[in-house]
Scaffold this active site. Structure first.
Site, PDB file in Angstrom:
ATOM      1  CB  SER A 144     -14.323 -32.936   5.262  1.00  0.00           C
ATOM      2  OG  SER A 144     -13.747 -32.168   6.322  1.00  0.00           O
ATOM      3  CG  ASP A 145     -16.663 -37.065  10.079  1.00  0.00           C
ATOM      4  OD1 ASP A 145     -16.583 -36.249  11.016  1.00  0.00           O
ATOM      5  OD2 ASP A 145     -17.147 -38.205  10.218  1.00  0.00           O
ATOM      6  CB  CYS A 146     -13.731 -33.500  12.456  1.00  0.00           C
ATOM      7  SG  CYS A 146     -15.155 -32.403  12.644  1.00  0.00           S
TER       8      CYS A 146
END
Length: 774
Positions: A303-305
């Site tokens: 995932s993106d952060c």
């Protein structure tokens, strides 16, 4: 202040002292590193009992090793491997591991997986991606990736970096206001796809070429239809990207597909935004269905952060944190950047929202990637690339490649009366003016590390001629401008170089632009300086995205315009090389430059690529927009000129459809791009000649305009090739055109179709008509 020309001898003393300090620093740090060498998994020297674990047995295949490792972990330990800062298991000899390292255009310290506080104080910083892409040189893309991975491995061996790098960014630069457009290869799916594959291969490729081994692991991001960060209250955390299937498969997905299918990338990162109402990190169709199912990803999905937390806290897509964790894992997410999944996965399992077997599946994908990297193979110094160390970072060759990349990418947009290149002997006094003339950090854009060194535009210029420098504006925001001082200097100089543009205060992650003008009073400063100048005036634009510089394009006193992107640590050297003719510019714009009027009534949030005549919606990128531009995709001029002559191309392509095919009896506009007629290729050959008096490089573009069916593009790029020719030299360029892949279009339902009828091939000013029949 005045900067007289300095000889190389005058510049040598500080360089030598700096070198000595660096050597002492390296020796000190290296000795410290040797006394407390970094931890690594399966260290049988320190712990001989580890030799009995099958996951440490390099003679077994990766699947068997992963199965053994997963089977030895408790559920709590397993959950520790679902997050980017993975918690090690000391009883199994596994250290902590930070998955988050970045290598967008050089090893970066963003994320904390890599750092420059230890034995390696810096790394080579290449131009920001948008400028490298402007070189249209696939071999250069891969060469940069290879250098970056070598420096990354060297840092890993001394505990200063990880092995998993969340780069490249392969989103389409759809809207010129996007703050992160600088990170991408531009607006075209073909260029972006070729960049993605080449850079990934450069990062991941091992010397033996074994696809089951990785030098470092790359990651293509941000999947998918992501290109709005923070524009007039529209924020990436809550943005729902409404995309029709045609645009999805024709524009947004191709680079990601190329990454996985052609580049064999080890990871894909899902984005913050929703696509058609579903968060990308919780969409089983996009993750399990497409990435892992259709494209057969050999690796992990990250995932993106904070994305998992965002779908709960900001998007309210899940009612509880546990539900957010479950939705993302069941969709196919393997790793959560940040800690949210680690905090709530146990409760999600206890609540029956996910099973322990789902956790096993996720961490197995993560461990399999680490196996390919050799993470569980013991001492890295005894593995391939184990001989790399601080001496292999910031080498002279690597730094020269950074300079060459900037030279190849810089785009000359205007050069009235061939005023460039300048003759050093003819210029006794050069005026250098502008807020970006003597910058350092600005040159490297975002997601950077600590460069080996900087050469600013001013430093590059004064190494050749005497120059006097005026800032003009205190910064690029330029709310105030010292026009009097600047015009006075320009009036007394033989030539003027203005270095203007933007920086990360204007365009960056989480900050989109609201207009396309030069910021503040920059335009006024440029105009007044040009009016006062007695000699030629060069306008250099340092920026990630395009700007409306119509005023300068139409101003006869501004003789040259040059776009230099964010040119990396050696930007000043490259700029001087081009201005003084040591290098012939060959860069081409990888994105359209629009007038301000284009964006005034066009919301960034409208994701449609194709125009809508009923509403006046203009369409996006050169593929679909036919209105007024400042400069076009592919624009860029040279100090020489090149001629094209077509020497081979077919007039007719017959698909040879079976007699039972429906289109034998129906009037079909197109045919499915699948079936026995696929596999056909045609060859296009042309002769390119350097007709000028300077050697130079030239990008040959092969564009195609398909028949007007299925709302097809005005034209689109099929292929490109960069050639280097001496003056008057000729070369033959050959393009292999796959009929089903290259001469097809995507229809309204997302299916690829071969349009029947007349196709127009464009090569330079040449047009060639090719007819496709059943």
């Amino acid at each position: 202040m005045s900067y007289p020309r300095q000889t190389r001898g005058n510049r040598a003393l500080p360089s030598v002292s700096t070198l000595l300090l660096s050597i002492l620093f390296f020796i000190s740090k290296s000795s410290n590193a040797q006394s407390s060498s970094p931890e690594f998994a399966c260290d049988v020297t320190r712990n001989p009992s580890l030799a009995g674990y099958r996951f440490c047995n390099t003679g077994l295949n990766a699947e068997a090793r992963v199965t053994d490792l997963v089977g030895r972990l408790t559920l709590e330990e397993k959950i520790g491997f679902l997050v980017s800062k993975a918690t090690g298991v000391s009883r199994l000899g596994i250290p902590d591991y930070n998955w988050w390292s970045e290598a967008l255009h050089g090893v970066s310290d963003v994320g904390g997986g890599s750092s420059f506080t230890g034995p390696v104080p810096s790394a080579t910083s290449f131009p920001q991606v948008i400028l490298t892409a402007a070189s249209f040189n696939v071999s250069l893309f891969q060469a940069i990736g290879k250098v970056v991975s070598t420096e990354a491995r060297a840092m890993y061996n001394v505990g200063a970096a990880g092995l998993t790098f969340w780069s490249p960014n392969v989103n389409i630069f759809r809207d010129p206001r996007w703050g992160r457009g600088q990170e991408t290869p531009g607006e075209d799916p073909t260029l972006t796809s070729k960049y993605a594959v080449a850079y990934v291969r450069g990062l991941q490729g091992t010397d033996g070429g074994d696809p089951n081994r990785l030098k470092v692991a790359a990651c293509c991001k941000h999947y998918t239809a992501y290109d709005v960060d923070n524009w007039k209250g529209v924020h990436r955390y809550t943005f729902n990207s409404v995309v029709n299937q045609q645009d999805m498969d024709d524009t947004f997905q191709p680079p990601f597909r190329s990454c996985v299918v052609d580049g064999n990338v080890a990871s894909v990162m899902c984005s913050y935004n929703q696509v058609n109402g579903k968060p990308t990190c919780a969409d089983p169709d996009l993750l399990s269905g497409v990435i892992r199912g259709q494209w057969k990803l050999n690796g992990y999905i990250v995932s993106d952060c904070d994305s998992v937390e965002v779908m709960y806290a900001s998007q309210h897509y899940a009612k509880t944190p546990e539900e957010a964790v479950a939705k993302s894992m069941l969709a196919g997410l393997d790793l959560n950047c940040d800690h949210f999944t680690g905090q709530h996965a146990m409760d999600a399992v206890k609540a029956g929202l996910v099973k322990e077997s789902d956790v096993d599946t996720a961490i197995s994908n993560n461990f399999a990637t680490l196996m390919r990297l050799g993470f569980f193979n013991g001492d890295p110094k005894k593995q391939p690339y184990g001989n790399l160390g601080p001496q292999d970072v910031c080498t002279a060759e690597n730094q020269e490649l950074a300079r060459e990349a900037a030279r190849q990418g810089i785009v000359l947009l205007k050069n009235s009366n061939s005023s460039l290149p300048f003759s050093p002997s003819a210029i006794k006094k050069l005026a250098v003016i502008g807020p970006n003339a003597n910058v350092t950090d600005t040159m490297i854009g975002n997601y950077h590390g600590v460069p080996c060194k900087y050469t600013t535009p001013l430093q590059g210029l004064v190494d050749t001629v005497s120059a006097t420098y005026q800032l003009g504006c205190p910064n690029v925001v330029c709310t105030e401008a010292d026009i009097d001082s600047a015009t006075s200097l320009a009036a007394s100089a033989d030539a003027v170089v203005l270095v203007m543009g933007t920086d990360l205060s204007i365009e960056r992650e989480d900050h989109d632009r609201v207009d396309l003008f030069l910021p503040g009073k920059q335009q006024q400063l440029v105009t007044e300086v040009a009016k006062a100048a007695k000699g030629p005036v060069v306008l250099i634009i340092m920026s990630g995205g395009g700007l409306d510089v119509t005023f300068a394009k139409n101003n006869e006193k501004i003789t040259s315009i040059m776009w230099v992107g964010f040119p990396g640590q050696a930007g000043g050297l490259a700029i001087a090389d081009i201005i003084f003719g040591r290098h012939n510019p060959s860069g081409k714009l990888p994105m359209t430059w629009y007038p301000q009027s284009y964006v005034e009534n066009l919301p960034m949030s409208n994701m449609n690529m194709r125009p809508d005549n009923s509403t006046g919606y203009p369409g996006r990128t050169y593929r679909f927009y036919s209105g007024e531009t400042v400069y076009n995709f592919g624009d860029g001029i040279s100090y020489t000129h090149f001629n094209h002559r077509l020497i081979k191309a077919p007039r007719l392509v017959s698909l040879g459809l079976d007699a039972s095919h429906p289109c034998r009896s129906l009037k079909c506009q197109s045919v499915d791009a699948i079936g026995p007629h696929c596999g056909k290729t045609v060859e296009v050959q042309l002769r390119v000649r350097n007709a000028g008096n300077r050697e130079g490089s030239h990008t040959v573009f092969l564009f195609m305009t398909p028949p007007a069916v299925h709302r097809s593009p005005i034209k689109h790029l099929l292929a490109f090739e960069k050639v280097h020719l001496r003056k008057k030299e000729k070369a033959v360029v050959r393009f292999k055109v796959d009929v089903c892949k290259d001469l097809s279009v995507v229809d309204e339902t997302g299916k690829r179709k071969i349009a029947l009828g007349k196709h127009v091939l464009h090569i330079g000013s040449l047009k060639y008509y090719l007819n496709i029949k059943i």
